[in-house]
Design a protein around this motif. Structure first.
Motif, PDB file in Angstrom:
ATOM      1  N   ALA A  19      -0.795  31.208 -47.386  1.00 49.20           N
ATOM      2  CA  ALA A  19      -1.345  29.876 -48.010  1.00 49.20           C
ATOM      3  C   ALA A  19      -2.498  29.717 -47.225  1.00 49.20           C
ATOM      4  O   ALA A  19      -2.607  29.721 -45.960  1.00 49.20           O
ATOM      5  CB  ALA A  19      -0.341  29.009 -48.210  1.00 49.20           C
ATOM      6  N   PRO A  20      -3.588  29.191 -47.740  1.00 50.37           N
ATOM      7  CA  PRO A  20      -4.659  28.662 -46.783  1.00 50.37           C
ATOM      8  C   PRO A  20      -4.234  27.405 -45.902  1.00 50.37           C
ATOM      9  O   PRO A  20      -3.368  26.685 -46.276  1.00 50.37           O
ATOM     10  CB  PRO A  20      -5.752  27.759 -48.028  1.00 50.37           C
ATOM     11  CG  PRO A  20      -5.367  28.520 -49.233  1.00 50.37           C
ATOM     12  CD  PRO A  20      -3.813  28.943 -48.948  1.00 50.37           C
ATOM     13  N   GLN A  21      -4.633  27.463 -44.753  1.00 49.66           N
ATOM     14  CA  GLN A  21      -4.383  26.650 -43.826  1.00 49.66           C
ATOM     15  C   GLN A  21      -5.423  25.466 -43.244  1.00 49.66           C
ATOM     16  O   GLN A  21      -6.411  25.969 -42.830  1.00 49.66           O
ATOM     17  CB  GLN A  21      -3.626  27.383 -42.438  1.00 49.66           C
ATOM     18  CG  GLN A  21      -3.234  26.197 -41.326  1.00 49.66           C
ATOM     19  CD  GLN A  21      -2.516  27.063 -40.243  1.00 49.66           C
ATOM     20  OE1 GLN A  21      -3.117  27.983 -39.980  1.00 49.66           O
ATOM     21  NE2 GLN A  21      -1.430  26.582 -39.839  1.00 49.66           N
ATOM     22  N   PRO A  22      -5.395  24.263 -43.676  1.00 47.65           N
ATOM     23  CA  PRO A  22      -6.231  23.469 -43.363  1.00 47.65           C
ATOM     24  C   PRO A  22      -6.545  23.146 -41.792  1.00 47.65           C
ATOM     25  O   PRO A  22      -5.564  23.301 -41.142  1.00 47.65           O
ATOM     26  CB  PRO A  22      -6.173  22.180 -43.917  1.00 47.65           C
ATOM     27  CG  PRO A  22      -4.608  22.007 -44.302  1.00 47.65           C
ATOM     28  CD  PRO A  22      -4.306  23.659 -44.447  1.00 47.65           C
ATOM     29  N   GLY A  23      -7.793  22.867 -41.406  1.00 49.74           N
ATOM     30  CA  GLY A  23      -7.903  22.450 -39.952  1.00 49.74           C
ATOM     31  C   GLY A  23      -9.091  21.770 -39.727  1.00 49.74           C
ATOM     32  O   GLY A  23      -9.981  21.849 -40.890  1.00 49.74           O
ATOM     33  N   LYS A  24      -9.462  20.899 -38.603  1.00 48.81           N
ATOM     34  CA  LYS A  24     -10.646  20.412 -38.397  1.00 48.81           C
ATOM     35  C   LYS A  24     -10.988  20.355 -36.933  1.00 48.81           C
ATOM     36  O   LYS A  24      -9.859  20.475 -36.120  1.00 48.81           O
ATOM     37  CB  LYS A  24     -10.693  18.968 -38.987  1.00 48.81           C
ATOM     38  CG  LYS A  24      -9.374  18.062 -38.347  1.00 48.81           C
ATOM     39  CD  LYS A  24      -9.383  16.805 -39.378  1.00 48.81           C
ATOM     40  CE  LYS A  24      -8.482  15.930 -39.010  1.00 48.81           C
ATOM     41  NZ  LYS A  24      -8.583  14.654 -39.777  1.00 48.81           N
ATOM     42  N   PHE A  25     -12.050  19.998 -36.497  1.00 48.91           N
ATOM     43  CA  PHE A  25     -12.465  19.930 -35.152  1.00 48.91           C
ATOM     44  C   PHE A  25     -13.600  18.657 -34.975  1.00 48.91           C
ATOM     45  O   PHE A  25     -14.228  18.461 -36.053  1.00 48.91           O
ATOM     46  CB  PHE A  25     -12.912  21.042 -34.496  1.00 48.91           C
ATOM     47  CG  PHE A  25     -14.140  21.777 -35.133  1.00 48.91           C
ATOM     48  CD1 PHE A  25     -15.519  21.481 -34.617  1.00 48.91           C
ATOM     49  CD2 PHE A  25     -13.959  22.719 -35.954  1.00 48.91           C
ATOM     50  CE1 PHE A  25     -16.553  22.192 -35.012  1.00 48.91           C
ATOM     51  CE2 PHE A  25     -15.001  23.541 -36.500  1.00 48.91           C
ATOM     52  CZ  PHE A  25     -16.501  23.164 -35.867  1.00 48.91           C
ATOM     53  N   THR A  26     -13.692  18.094 -33.918  1.00 48.54           N
ATOM     54  CA  THR A  26     -14.702  16.956 -33.867  1.00 48.54           C
ATOM     55  C   THR A  26     -15.672  17.386 -32.782  1.00 48.54           C
ATOM     56  O   THR A  26     -15.214  18.224 -31.866  1.00 48.54           O
ATOM     57  CB  THR A  26     -13.977  15.794 -33.419  1.00 48.54           C
ATOM     58  OG1 THR A  26     -12.860  15.563 -34.194  1.00 48.54           O
ATOM     59  CG2 THR A  26     -14.781  14.512 -33.137  1.00 48.54           C
ATOM     60  N   VAL A  27     -16.939  17.256 -33.171  1.00 54.98           N
ATOM     61  CA  VAL A  27     -18.067  17.550 -32.219  1.00 54.98           C
ATOM     62  C   VAL A  27     -18.417  16.141 -31.645  1.00 54.98           C
ATOM     63  O   VAL A  27     -19.063  15.152 -32.425  1.00 54.98           O
ATOM     64  CB  VAL A  27     -19.221  18.158 -32.969  1.00 54.98           C
ATOM     65  CG1 VAL A  27     -20.350  18.552 -31.741  1.00 54.98           C
ATOM     66  CG2 VAL A  27     -18.613  19.541 -33.452  1.00 54.98           C
ATOM     67  N   ALA A  28     -18.225  15.831 -30.298  1.00 52.37           N
ATOM     68  CA  ALA A  28     -18.964  14.839 -29.392  1.00 52.37           C
ATOM     69  C   ALA A  28     -19.582  15.359 -28.296  1.00 52.37           C
ATOM     70  O   ALA A  28     -19.319  16.212 -27.413  1.00 52.37           O
ATOM     71  CB  ALA A  28     -17.994  13.920 -29.159  1.00 52.37           C
ATOM     72  N   ASP A  29     -20.545  14.841 -27.962  1.00 55.93           N
ATOM     73  CA  ASP A  29     -21.543  15.117 -26.957  1.00 55.93           C
ATOM     74  C   ASP A  29     -22.014  16.568 -26.641  1.00 55.93           C
ATOM     75  O   ASP A  29     -21.771  17.305 -25.618  1.00 55.93           O
ATOM     76  CB  ASP A  29     -20.895  14.498 -25.495  1.00 55.93           C
ATOM     77  CG  ASP A  29     -20.472  13.110 -25.582  1.00 55.93           C
ATOM     78  OD1 ASP A  29     -21.822  12.282 -25.946  1.00 55.93           O
ATOM     79  OD2 ASP A  29     -19.735  12.597 -25.103  1.00 55.93           O
ATOM     80  N   GLN A  30     -22.364  17.161 -27.665  1.00 53.78           N
ATOM     81  CA  GLN A  30     -22.434  18.507 -28.064  1.00 53.78           C
ATOM     82  C   GLN A  30     -21.365  19.626 -27.625  1.00 53.78           C
ATOM     83  O   GLN A  30     -21.614  20.679 -27.608  1.00 53.78           O
ATOM     84  CB  GLN A  30     -23.613  18.918 -26.951  1.00 53.78           C
ATOM     85  CG  GLN A  30     -24.907  17.976 -27.102  1.00 53.78           C
ATOM     86  CD  GLN A  30     -25.821  18.138 -28.249  1.00 53.78           C
ATOM     87  OE1 GLN A  30     -25.926  19.132 -29.013  1.00 53.78           O
ATOM     88  NE2 GLN A  30     -26.425  17.223 -28.768  1.00 53.78           N
ATOM     89  N   LYS A  31     -20.321  19.220 -27.916  1.00 54.80           N
ATOM     90  CA  LYS A  31     -18.985  19.807 -27.441  1.00 54.80           C
ATOM     91  C   LYS A  31     -17.926  19.720 -28.778  1.00 54.80           C
ATOM     92  O   LYS A  31     -17.773  18.806 -29.230  1.00 54.80           O
ATOM     93  CB  LYS A  31     -18.321  19.476 -26.225  1.00 54.80           C
ATOM     94  CG  LYS A  31     -19.069  19.776 -24.928  1.00 54.80           C
ATOM     95  CD  LYS A  31     -18.668  19.348 -23.513  1.00 54.80           C
ATOM     96  CE  LYS A  31     -19.486  19.523 -22.351  1.00 54.80           C
ATOM     97  NZ  LYS A  31     -19.118  18.997 -21.243  1.00 54.80           N
ATOM     98  N   ALA A  32     -17.497  20.800 -28.914  1.00 50.79           N
ATOM     99  CA  ALA A  32     -16.319  20.872 -30.188  1.00 50.79           C
ATOM    100  C   ALA A  32     -14.973  20.939 -29.465  1.00 50.79           C
ATOM    101  O   ALA A  32     -14.705  21.523 -28.265  1.00 50.79           O
ATOM    102  CB  ALA A  32     -16.513  22.064 -30.855  1.00 50.79           C
ATOM    103  N   ASN A  33     -14.107  20.105 -30.154  1.00 54.18           N
ATOM    104  CA  ASN A  33     -12.765  19.879 -29.771  1.00 54.18           C
ATOM    105  C   ASN A  33     -12.025  20.766 -30.467  1.00 54.18           C
ATOM    106  O   ASN A  33     -11.506  20.143 -31.609  1.00 54.18           O
ATOM    107  CB  ASN A  33     -12.222  18.377 -29.369  1.00 54.18           C
ATOM    108  CG  ASN A  33     -13.241  17.759 -28.443  1.00 54.18           C
ATOM    109  OD1 ASN A  33     -13.394  18.298 -27.187  1.00 54.18           O
ATOM    110  ND2 ASN A  33     -13.544  16.686 -28.756  1.00 54.18           N
ATOM    111  N   ILE A  34     -11.525  21.983 -30.152  1.00 49.41           N
ATOM    112  CA  ILE A  34     -10.723  22.732 -30.997  1.00 49.41           C
ATOM    113  C   ILE A  34      -9.305  22.981 -30.689  1.00 49.41           C
ATOM    114  O   ILE A  34      -9.095  22.892 -29.596  1.00 49.41           O
ATOM    115  CB  ILE A  34     -11.547  24.191 -31.399  1.00 49.41           C
ATOM    116  CG1 ILE A  34     -11.492  24.871 -29.931  1.00 49.41           C
ATOM    117  CG2 ILE A  34     -13.005  23.939 -31.778  1.00 49.41           C
ATOM    118  CD1 ILE A  34     -12.035  26.319 -30.326  1.00 49.41           C
ATOM    119  N   LEU A  35      -8.577  23.157 -31.509  1.00 46.04           N
ATOM    120  CA  LEU A  35      -7.156  23.531 -31.133  1.00 46.04           C
ATOM    121  C   LEU A  35      -7.171  24.833 -31.008  1.00 46.04           C
ATOM    122  O   LEU A  35      -7.536  25.980 -31.425  1.00 46.04           O
ATOM    123  CB  LEU A  35      -6.265  23.324 -32.477  1.00 46.04           C
ATOM    124  CG  LEU A  35      -6.109  21.884 -32.763  1.00 46.04           C
ATOM    125  CD1 LEU A  35      -4.901  21.521 -34.052  1.00 46.04           C
ATOM    126  CD2 LEU A  35      -5.415  21.017 -31.655  1.00 46.04           C
TER     127      LEU A  35
END
Length: 148
Positions: A106-122
């Motif tokens: 099944a499709p798995q949702p995800g998200k990441f935040t970009v702050a100070d030109q950097k992405a915080n990813i899992l």
């Protein structure tokens, strides 16, 4: 005949003299004002910082591990590889990119935040899928404060 030779010699000397005169004029003359003044070009102004759109992100999915059960279902471990392909700078405020990984059961949702030109990813996220699944990510939306 001697007159023809004399006229031919004078014609050759005249052509040489005019060629030398034109060449020296081109070499030693000062450039005209039009040749030295090129129009000054100002670089285009960069676009103002703004929250990117979903189309300005591409997300790759790197599968780092795969465990398949005899029943046919596999457990995939992956990490996303987001890439920004837009042209304007990021805003000074954080924004969030929402996506979904497809190719599994099944499709798995995800998200990441970009702050100070950097992405915080899992990293090392797991999803179930069929053997030989090709995981990919689709960007759904980008949310954040509009600035400017």
């Amino acid at each position: 005949m001697p007159i023809r030779r004399l006229l031919a010699a004078l014609a050759i000397v005249g052509m040489l003299a005019s060629g030398v005169g034109i060449a020296s004029m081109l070499i030693f003359s000062k450039p005209t004002q039009q040749q030295t003044t090129a129009p000054k070009r100002t670089p285009p102004t960069p676009p103002p910082p703004s929250v990117p759109t979903a189309k300005e992100f591409l997300i790759g999915v790197n599968v780092t591990a795969q465990e398949c059960a005899p029943a046919g279902t596999c457990l995939y471990t992956y990490t996303i590889d987001p890439r920004y392909v837009g042209l304007h700078p990021f805003p000074p405020t954080p924004f969030t990119v929402e996506y979904e990984v497809t190719g599994g059961v099944a499709p798995q949702p995800g998200k990441f935040t970009v702050a100070d030109q950097k992405a915080n990813i899992l990293k090392d996220v797991q999803v179930e899928g069929p053997p030989g699944a090709q995981l990919s990510a689709n960007v759904l939306r980008v949310t954040g404060e509009a600035t400017g």
